[in-house]
Design a protein around this motif. Structure first.
Motif, PDB file in Angstrom:
ATOM      1  N   GLU A   4       0.843  -1.189   0.000  1.00 47.48           N
ATOM      2  CA  GLU A   4       0.000   0.000   0.000  1.00 47.48           C
ATOM      3  C   GLU A   4       0.883   1.245   0.000  1.00 47.48           C
ATOM      4  O   GLU A   4       1.803   1.355   0.802  1.00 47.48           O
ATOM      5  CB  GLU A   4      -0.894   0.022   1.238  1.00 47.48           C
ATOM      6  CG  GLU A   4      -1.823   1.195   1.277  1.00 47.48           C
ATOM      7  CD  GLU A   4      -2.721   1.191   2.510  1.00 47.48           C
ATOM      8  OE1 GLU A   4      -3.295   2.255   2.791  1.00 47.48           O
ATOM      9  OE2 GLU A   4      -2.822   0.160   3.186  1.00 47.48           O
ATOM     10  N   VAL A   5       0.612   2.179  -0.903  1.00 47.26           N
ATOM     11  CA  VAL A   5       1.376   3.424  -0.953  1.00 47.26           C
ATOM     12  C   VAL A   5       0.967   4.294   0.228  1.00 47.26           C
ATOM     13  O   VAL A   5      -0.199   4.663   0.375  1.00 47.26           O
ATOM     14  CB  VAL A   5       1.149   4.176  -2.281  1.00 47.26           C
ATOM     15  CG1 VAL A   5       1.879   5.507  -2.271  1.00 47.26           C
ATOM     16  CG2 VAL A   5       1.589   3.328  -3.463  1.00 47.26           C
ATOM     17  N   MET A   6       1.942   4.602   1.073  1.00 44.74           N
ATOM     18  CA  MET A   6       1.687   5.430   2.250  1.00 44.74           C
ATOM     19  C   MET A   6       1.872   6.913   1.921  1.00 44.74           C
ATOM     20  O   MET A   6       1.148   7.757   2.421  1.00 44.74           O
ATOM     21  CB  MET A   6       2.618   5.033   3.397  1.00 44.74           C
ATOM     22  CG  MET A   6       2.515   3.573   3.788  1.00 44.74           C
ATOM     23  SD  MET A   6       0.867   3.040   4.249  1.00 44.74           S
ATOM     24  CE  MET A   6       0.683   3.861   5.804  1.00 44.74           C
ATOM     25  N   PHE A   7       2.885   7.226   1.098  1.00 46.65           N
ATOM     26  CA  PHE A   7       3.076   8.599   0.627  1.00 46.65           C
ATOM     27  C   PHE A   7       3.960   8.589  -0.603  1.00 46.65           C
ATOM     28  O   PHE A   7       4.634   7.600  -0.901  1.00 46.65           O
ATOM     29  CB  PHE A   7       3.685   9.504   1.710  1.00 46.65           C
ATOM     30  CG  PHE A   7       5.106   9.178   2.093  1.00 46.65           C
ATOM     31  CD1 PHE A   7       6.177   9.644   1.355  1.00 46.65           C
ATOM     32  CD2 PHE A   7       5.363   8.409   3.216  1.00 46.65           C
ATOM     33  CE1 PHE A   7       7.485   9.350   1.713  1.00 46.65           C
ATOM     34  CE2 PHE A   7       6.659   8.111   3.587  1.00 46.65           C
ATOM     35  CZ  PHE A   7       7.721   8.585   2.837  1.00 46.65           C
ATOM     36  N   SER A   8       3.922   9.690  -1.338  1.00 50.50           N
ATOM     37  CA  SER A   8       4.818   9.878  -2.481  1.00 50.50           C
ATOM     38  C   SER A   8       5.304  11.316  -2.467  1.00 50.50           C
ATOM     39  O   SER A   8       4.702  12.186  -1.847  1.00 50.50           O
ATOM     40  CB  SER A   8       4.120   9.540  -3.795  1.00 50.50           C
ATOM     41  OG  SER A   8       2.996  10.340  -3.980  1.00 50.50           O
ATOM     42  N   THR A   9       6.399  11.547  -3.153  1.00 48.01           N
ATOM     43  CA  THR A   9       7.039  12.860  -3.148  1.00 48.01           C
ATOM     44  C   THR A   9       6.673  13.666  -4.388  1.00 48.01           C
ATOM     45  O   THR A   9       6.042  13.165  -5.311  1.00 48.01           O
ATOM     46  CB  THR A   9       8.571  12.731  -3.106  1.00 48.01           C
ATOM     47  OG1 THR A   9       9.015  12.130  -4.333  1.00 48.01           O
ATOM     48  CG2 THR A   9       9.033  11.910  -1.912  1.00 48.01           C
ATOM     49  N   GLU A  10       7.144  14.876  -4.390  1.00 45.52           N
ATOM     50  CA  GLU A  10       7.081  15.720  -5.581  1.00 45.52           C
ATOM     51  C   GLU A  10       7.979  15.115  -6.658  1.00 45.52           C
ATOM     52  O   GLU A  10       8.740  14.192  -6.385  1.00 45.52           O
ATOM     53  CB  GLU A  10       7.578  17.122  -5.236  1.00 45.52           C
ATOM     54  CG  GLU A  10       9.055  17.140  -4.820  1.00 45.52           C
ATOM     55  CD  GLU A  10       9.525  18.511  -4.383  1.00 45.52           C
ATOM     56  OE1 GLU A  10       9.753  19.358  -5.264  1.00 45.52           O
ATOM     57  OE2 GLU A  10       9.671  18.721  -3.180  1.00 45.52           O
ATOM     58  N   GLY A  11       7.925  15.648  -7.854  1.00 49.29           N
ATOM     59  CA  GLY A  11       8.777  15.183  -8.933  1.00 49.29           C
ATOM     60  C   GLY A  11      10.152  15.831  -8.879  1.00 49.29           C
ATOM     61  O   GLY A  11      10.276  17.002  -8.500  1.00 49.29           O
ATOM     62  N   TYR A  12      11.166  15.056  -9.241  1.00 45.79           N
ATOM     63  CA  TYR A  12      12.551  15.545  -9.291  1.00 45.79           C
ATOM     64  C   TYR A  12      13.093  15.354 -10.700  1.00 45.79           C
ATOM     65  O   TYR A  12      12.738  14.407 -11.390  1.00 45.79           O
ATOM     66  CB  TYR A  12      13.434  14.772  -8.301  1.00 45.79           C
ATOM     67  CG  TYR A  12      13.010  14.951  -6.863  1.00 45.79           C
ATOM     68  CD1 TYR A  12      13.402  16.070  -6.142  1.00 45.79           C
ATOM     69  CD2 TYR A  12      12.211  14.013  -6.242  1.00 45.79           C
ATOM     70  CE1 TYR A  12      13.006  16.247  -4.824  1.00 45.79           C
ATOM     71  CE2 TYR A  12      11.809  14.174  -4.918  1.00 45.79           C
ATOM     72  CZ  TYR A  12      12.210  15.287  -4.220  1.00 45.79           C
ATOM     73  OH  TYR A  12      11.812  15.455  -2.924  1.00 45.79           O
TER      74      TYR A  12
END
Length: 60
Positions: free
Chosen positions: A24-32
């Protein structure tokens, strides 16, 4: 392993990091723009995350 960081490329071609627990995806970041920057984000989360304060914005 029940948890892991993943570096992936989004539809725009940017590198992003997501943290998964039991698939399960808990969080994701901005794009780099670079994979190295995405790795630095992981390093920062690992270093600074354990001591991060919790801000509860719910109304009691």
């Amino acid at each position: 392993m029940a948890h892991k960081f993943e570096i992936y490329r989004d539809k725009a071609g940017e590198y992003r990091v997501r943290f998964k627990y039991n698939s399960e995806v808990m969080f994701s970041t901005e794009g780099y723009s670079s994979k190295a920057s995405a790795q630095k984000a992981i390093d920062s989360i690992k270093k600074n995350g354990p001591d991060a304060p919790i801000e509860d914005n719910t109304k009691a």
